[in-house]
Design a protein around this motif. Structure first.
Motif, PDB file in Angstrom:
ATOM      1  N   UNK A  32      28.731 -12.683   5.407  1.00  0.00           N
ATOM      2  CA  UNK A  32      29.205 -13.317   4.169  1.00  0.00           C
ATOM      3  C   UNK A  32      30.361 -12.545   3.547  1.00  0.00           C
ATOM      4  N   UNK A  33      30.371 -11.229   3.726  1.00  0.00           N
ATOM      5  CA  UNK A  33      31.423 -10.399   3.132  1.00  0.00           C
ATOM      6  C   UNK A  33      32.662 -10.287   4.017  1.00  0.00           C
ATOM      7  N   UNK A  34      32.550 -10.710   5.261  1.00  0.00           N
ATOM      8  CA  UNK A  34      33.668 -10.566   6.204  1.00  0.00           C
ATOM      9  C   UNK A  34      34.835 -11.480   5.825  1.00  0.00           C
ATOM     10  N   UNK A  35      36.030 -10.926   5.929  1.00  0.00           N
ATOM     11  CA  UNK A  35      37.260 -11.683   5.687  1.00  0.00           C
ATOM     12  C   UNK A  35      38.175 -11.438   6.877  1.00  0.00           C
ATOM     13  N   UNK A  36      38.444 -12.508   7.622  1.00  0.00           N
ATOM     14  CA  UNK A  36      39.385 -12.410   8.736  1.00  0.00           C
ATOM     15  C   UNK A  36      40.795 -12.592   8.214  1.00  0.00           C
ATOM     16  N   UNK A  37      41.705 -11.741   8.682  1.00  0.00           N
ATOM     17  CA  UNK A  37      43.089 -11.802   8.203  1.00  0.00           C
ATOM     18  C   UNK A  37      44.027 -11.987   9.387  1.00  0.00           C
ATOM     19  N   UNK A  44      55.552 -13.046   6.935  1.00  0.00           N
ATOM     20  CA  UNK A  44      55.925 -13.977   5.861  1.00  0.00           C
ATOM     21  C   UNK A  44      54.896 -15.084   5.670  1.00  0.00           C
ATOM     22  N   UNK A  45      54.003 -15.232   6.636  1.00  0.00           N
ATOM     23  CA  UNK A  45      52.901 -16.195   6.516  1.00  0.00           C
ATOM     24  C   UNK A  45      51.610 -15.410   6.709  1.00  0.00           C
ATOM     25  N   UNK A  46      50.721 -15.466   5.720  1.00  0.00           N
ATOM     26  CA  UNK A  46      49.466 -14.728   5.769  1.00  0.00           C
ATOM     27  C   UNK A  46      48.309 -15.678   5.501  1.00  0.00           C
ATOM     28  N   UNK A  47      47.221 -15.470   6.239  1.00  0.00           N
ATOM     29  CA  UNK A  47      46.047 -16.332   6.109  1.00  0.00           C
ATOM     30  C   UNK A  47      44.787 -15.481   6.060  1.00  0.00           C
ATOM     31  N   UNK A  48      43.765 -16.018   5.396  1.00  0.00           N
ATOM     32  CA  UNK A  48      42.436 -15.389   5.374  1.00  0.00           C
ATOM     33  C   UNK A  48      41.390 -16.441   5.692  1.00  0.00           C
ATOM     34  N   UNK A  49      40.341 -16.000   6.373  1.00  0.00           N
ATOM     35  CA  UNK A  49      39.271 -16.891   6.828  1.00  0.00           C
ATOM     36  C   UNK A  49      37.937 -16.241   6.492  1.00  0.00           C
ATOM     37  N   UNK A  50      36.988 -17.013   5.894  1.00  0.00           N
ATOM     38  CA  UNK A  50      35.657 -16.496   5.556  1.00  0.00           C
ATOM     39  C   UNK A  50      34.577 -17.456   6.033  1.00  0.00           C
ATOM     40  N   UNK A  81      45.052 -19.074  13.184  1.00  0.00           N
ATOM     41  CA  UNK A  81      44.271 -18.720  14.377  1.00  0.00           C
ATOM     42  C   UNK A  81      44.004 -17.220  14.440  1.00  0.00           C
ATOM     43  N   UNK A  82      44.976 -16.413  14.026  1.00  0.00           N
ATOM     44  CA  UNK A  82      44.762 -14.962  14.006  1.00  0.00           C
ATOM     45  C   UNK A  82      43.685 -14.588  12.984  1.00  0.00           C
ATOM     46  N   UNK A  83      43.706 -15.234  11.826  1.00  0.00           N
ATOM     47  CA  UNK A  83      42.680 -14.968  10.810  1.00  0.00           C
ATOM     48  C   UNK A  83      41.303 -15.376  11.321  1.00  0.00           C
ATOM     49  N   UNK A  84      41.230 -16.516  11.976  1.00  0.00           N
ATOM     50  CA  UNK A  84      39.963 -16.987  12.535  1.00  0.00           C
ATOM     51  C   UNK A  84      39.456 -16.026  13.609  1.00  0.00           C
ATOM     52  N   UNK A  85      40.340 -15.572  14.491  1.00  0.00           N
ATOM     53  CA  UNK A  85      39.945 -14.627  15.545  1.00  0.00           C
ATOM     54  C   UNK A  85      39.476 -13.306  14.944  1.00  0.00           C
TER      55      UNK A  85
END
Length: 160
Positions: A32-37, A44-50, A81-85
């Motif tokens: 639950x605390x994990x954040x994929x980045x 210039x494009x950043x994503x996060x996945x929880x 996709x990188x955030x998900x991985x």
């Protein structure tokens, strides 16, 4: 008074279940605390996945908007996709406390083995519950017999 005990087997089973539940709770908290980045287009494009929100953040620097639309789309997908991985890696790491994981296909966790392990736990629990029900039935019968003996034959409350 009759002695009531479920035996060492049940007590060991109970200890094992409490340990496993504690481990599962810790694992769930870590997931639950994990954040994929992930990022793309030179950051210039950043994503996060929880776990709870999926894609929870997508930041696009205005300079990335100068890219042709096809390339911008590809860079956004790359960041997501990188955030998900990254998230999946963190989940795998959190799960290692419960299940042995390996990159070696010969040693990798077999999902059917994990299910068999859970099935074994469930069957053990069901067996213990059957034993408990049987023991409770015996104790109830002994209590009834003790009350009948206490009241004596022919007593108004004795229905046997």
């Amino acid at each position: 008074m009759a002695d009531f005990s479920l035996g060492n087997g049940f007590e060991q089973f109970q200890r094992d279940m409490e340990q496993n539940m504690g481990d599962f709770t810790k694992m769930k908290e870590r997931i639950d605390a994990a954040v994929g980045k992930g990022e793309a287009a030179d950051g210039r494009i950043q994503a996060e996945f929880t776990a709870k929100g999926g894609l929870t953040r997508l930041d696009i620097d205005p300079r990335a908007m100068r890219l042709p639309s096809f390339e911008l789309t590809e860079q956004i997908k790359a960041a997501v996709n990188a955030a998900s991985a990254d998230f999946q890696t963190k989940v795998r790491e959190a799960s290692e406390s419960m299940f042995t994981m390996s990159d070696d296909p010969q040693k990798a966790m077999d999902p059917s083995a994990a299910l068999a392990s859970l099935d074994k736990i469930a069957n053990g629990f069901a067996g213990q519950m059957k034993d408990l029900a049987r023991e409770l039935g015996l104790q109830q019968q002994r209590a009834k017999e003790a009350m009948d003996n206490y009241r004596g034959p022919g007593h108004p409350g004795n229905y046997s």
